[in-house]
Structure formats: C-alpha cells, structure tokens
Design a protein around this motif. Structure first.
Motif, PDB file in Angstrom:
ATOM      1  N   VAL A  41       0.845  -1.118   0.266  1.00 47.23           N
ATOM      2  CA  VAL A  41      -0.072   0.365  -0.157  1.00 47.23           C
ATOM      3  C   VAL A  41       0.507   1.421  -0.165  1.00 47.23           C
ATOM      4  CG1 VAL A  41      -1.560   1.205   0.928  1.00 47.23           C
ATOM      5  CG2 VAL A  41      -2.136  -1.078   1.337  1.00 47.23           C
ATOM      6  N   TRP A  42       2.093   1.453   0.938  1.00 47.12           N
ATOM      7  CA  TRP A  42       2.530   2.231   1.229  1.00 47.12           C
ATOM      8  C   TRP A  42       3.324   2.401  -0.581  1.00 47.12           C
ATOM      9  CZ3 TRP A  42       4.123   6.406   3.588  1.00 47.12           C
ATOM     10  CH2 TRP A  42       5.010   7.300   3.509  1.00 47.12           C
ATOM     11  N   SER A  44       2.072   1.677  -3.066  1.00 52.81           N
ATOM     12  CA  SER A  44       1.461   2.699  -4.001  1.00 52.81           C
ATOM     13  C   SER A  44       1.281   3.564  -3.887  1.00 52.81           C
ATOM     14  CB  SER A  44       0.094   1.380  -4.258  1.00 52.81           C
ATOM     15  OG  SER A  44      -1.059   1.847  -4.383  1.00 52.81           O
ATOM     16  N   THR A 215      -5.723  -3.149  -5.600  1.00 52.37           N
ATOM     17  CA  THR A 215      -6.117  -3.204  -4.451  1.00 52.37           C
ATOM     18  C   THR A 215      -5.638  -1.978  -3.638  1.00 52.37           C
ATOM     19  OG1 THR A 215      -6.841  -5.569  -4.364  1.00 52.37           O
ATOM     20  CG2 THR A 215      -6.630  -4.774  -1.883  1.00 52.37           C
ATOM     21  N   GLU A 216      -4.472  -2.815  -4.410  1.00 52.31           N
ATOM     22  CA  GLU A 216      -3.315  -1.853  -3.124  1.00 52.31           C
ATOM     23  C   GLU A 216      -3.380  -0.676  -3.786  1.00 52.31           C
ATOM     24  OE1 GLU A 216      -2.216  -3.786  -5.793  1.00 52.31           O
ATOM     25  OE2 GLU A 216      -1.238  -5.614  -4.616  1.00 52.31           O
ATOM     26  N   TYR A 219      -6.596   0.754  -1.601  1.00 48.94           N
ATOM     27  CA  TYR A 219      -6.275   1.054   0.409  1.00 48.94           C
ATOM     28  C   TYR A 219      -5.638   2.330   0.387  1.00 48.94           C
ATOM     29  CZ  TYR A 219      -7.779  -3.547   1.978  1.00 48.94           C
ATOM     30  OH  TYR A 219      -8.276  -4.196   2.561  1.00 48.94           O
ATOM     31  N   ALA A 220      -5.027   2.745  -0.517  1.00 51.85           N
ATOM     32  CA  ALA A 220      -3.812   3.789  -1.043  1.00 51.85           C
ATOM     33  C   ALA A 220      -5.396   4.960  -0.775  1.00 51.85           C
ATOM     34  CB  ALA A 220      -2.992   3.544  -1.936  1.00 51.85           C
TER      35      ALA A 220
END
Length: 249
Positions: A41-42, A44, A215-216, A219-220
């Motif tokens: 996530v980070w 992304s 998805t990444e 969430y970002a």
C-alpha cells in the motif's frame, strides 16, 4: 516532560494496528486482491502520488465547502430557534425528518438538480454537517442557568446582549465538539456524492479501483481519504486550543 511525549501514544497505536494487519495477512495467507500488505500500500501511495493528489483536490474542495456552508447554516438556524419558540416548533421537526433521509438516496436528486458539479457535492457534505452542529448549538445556547438569565434581566440587558455575552460564549465548547464531528463526516459526504456521479475525486477512484481489482491503489485512496479527514479534525482541534484558551487555564 510527560506531556512532551504524549504524541507517542497515538503513534504507538497506529504502529500496532499496522503490525497486526501485516501479521494477519502473513498468518492467514490472505490473497493480495483482498488485503495487500502495508508495504504494498505504501509503494502504491508513492508510485501513484500524482494520481492520488489529482483526485484529492476535488474531494477536499467539496468537503471543505460543505463543512463551512453546513455549519454556518446550522449556527444561523440555532440562533433563530433559540430566539423564536414558534419557529423552532415549526421547523426543527422538519430538519429532523430531513436528516432521516439516507444521504445515498438524496445524492441522486441533488445531482439531477445541480448536475455533476462541485455544488451538488458541497451540498451533500453540508447536509451531513448540518444536523449535529444544529443540535449541539441549541444545547449550548440553552446551557445557561435560570439564575444567570435573571441576573442579566436585573442588569437590564437586551436580548442581543444576553445572546452575545452569555449564550454565545457558553455555546463555544459545544460548537467545537460539533465541528470535530463535522470535520470527518464532511469527507464522507463528499466521497458518497462522488460515488453517485462525478468525473474526478477520491470517491471515483475508490469505485474504479474496486471494480478493477487494483487493491493496493484502493487502500491507498482510502488512506488519503482518512488523512484528509484527520487534517480537518486536527485543524478544528488547533483552532479550539487557540480560541478557547480559558478552558485550559
């Protein structure tokens, strides 16, 4: 010295939740299309920074505009209601009934009236902010005691003086309590309005990435939305500390 390190507690709370998030994914072997790892996530967030910022500004503008408009109307209505029992009996139930309408159902109507414009998104955010602030301001205006009101009458104070010197100062803590709620809910209102129809915004990005299984990035986008609400909440908190210093003295 103790107060200097108070900020470490919320940091520790966030870090522990991130560690728990990572641990559950590893232990349960959760597929990345359901819940990616925090590192992904980070990554992304960094890789799609320009895309996220490009979609942040429309949402932030709608949320901030709705925050200002909704709270301003709430304060005006509360001022009218506290001075006119008849107006309160007539229109406060109307506001309550209007507040029961799900915002997800009201958004399409506003979009039909105003189109896919910033105005419709600001109105949705304003509607979400209005009711909590109205209720809190009424409670604040009415928090004065009968003895205080009697003292003001003995001193021949006018209704305007009673309002400005007694009711309004008493309502300030209630106002900031409502503003803290509105600071987060206005972001929700802006995002919900973008779900119904918009060309750009975090709400649009969330919908697109959900259906595309990115998805990444999903969430970002959620993390950026949360950060926006947190910034507004912190701004209200700082304003309260600056303007209501007597509470901490």
């Amino acid at each position: 010295m103790k107060n200097r390190f108070e900020w470490l507690w919320p940091v520790a709370g966030f870090v522990s939740l991130i560690v728990l998030w990572w641990g559950l994914i590893v232990v349960r072997d959760v597929p990345k299309y359901i819940a990616p790892k925090p590192g992904a996530v980070w990554a992304s967030l960094v890789d799609n920074a320009s895309l996220l910022l490009d979609n942040l500004w429309p949402t932030a503008t709608a949320a901030l505009g709705g925050f200002i408009i909704g709270n301003l109307i709430a304060v005006i209505l509360a001022t009218i209601f506290v001075h006119s029992a008849r107006a309160r009996k007539m229109y406060f139930p109307v506001v309550v009934v209007f507040n029961t309408i799900p915002i997800i159902a009201l958004s399409p109507i506003l979009i039909l009236i105003f189109g896919l414009t910033l105005t419709s998104k600001m109105i949705v955010a304003a509607i979400i902010c209005l009711f909590p602030t109205l209720v809190n301001m009424l409670r604040g205006f009415e928090s004065v005691s009968s003895s205080e009101l009697e003292l003001m009458r003995v001193m021949s104070a006018s209704r305007t003086e009673v309002f400005l010197r007694l009711r309004l100062p008493r309502s300030v803590p209630f106002l900031f309590a409502a503003l803290k709620i509105a600071a987060t809910s206005c972001v929700i209102g802006a995002i919900v309005s973008e779900w119904i129809g918009a060309e750009k915004g975090l709400g649009v990005l969330i919908i697109q990435t959900t259906f595309d299984y990115r998805t990444e990035l999903l969430y970002a986008a959620i993390a950026v939305s949360s950060a926006l609400a947190l910034v507004l909440f912190m701004a209200v908190t700082l304003a309260e500390r600056f303007l209501v210093r007597w509470r901490t003295n």
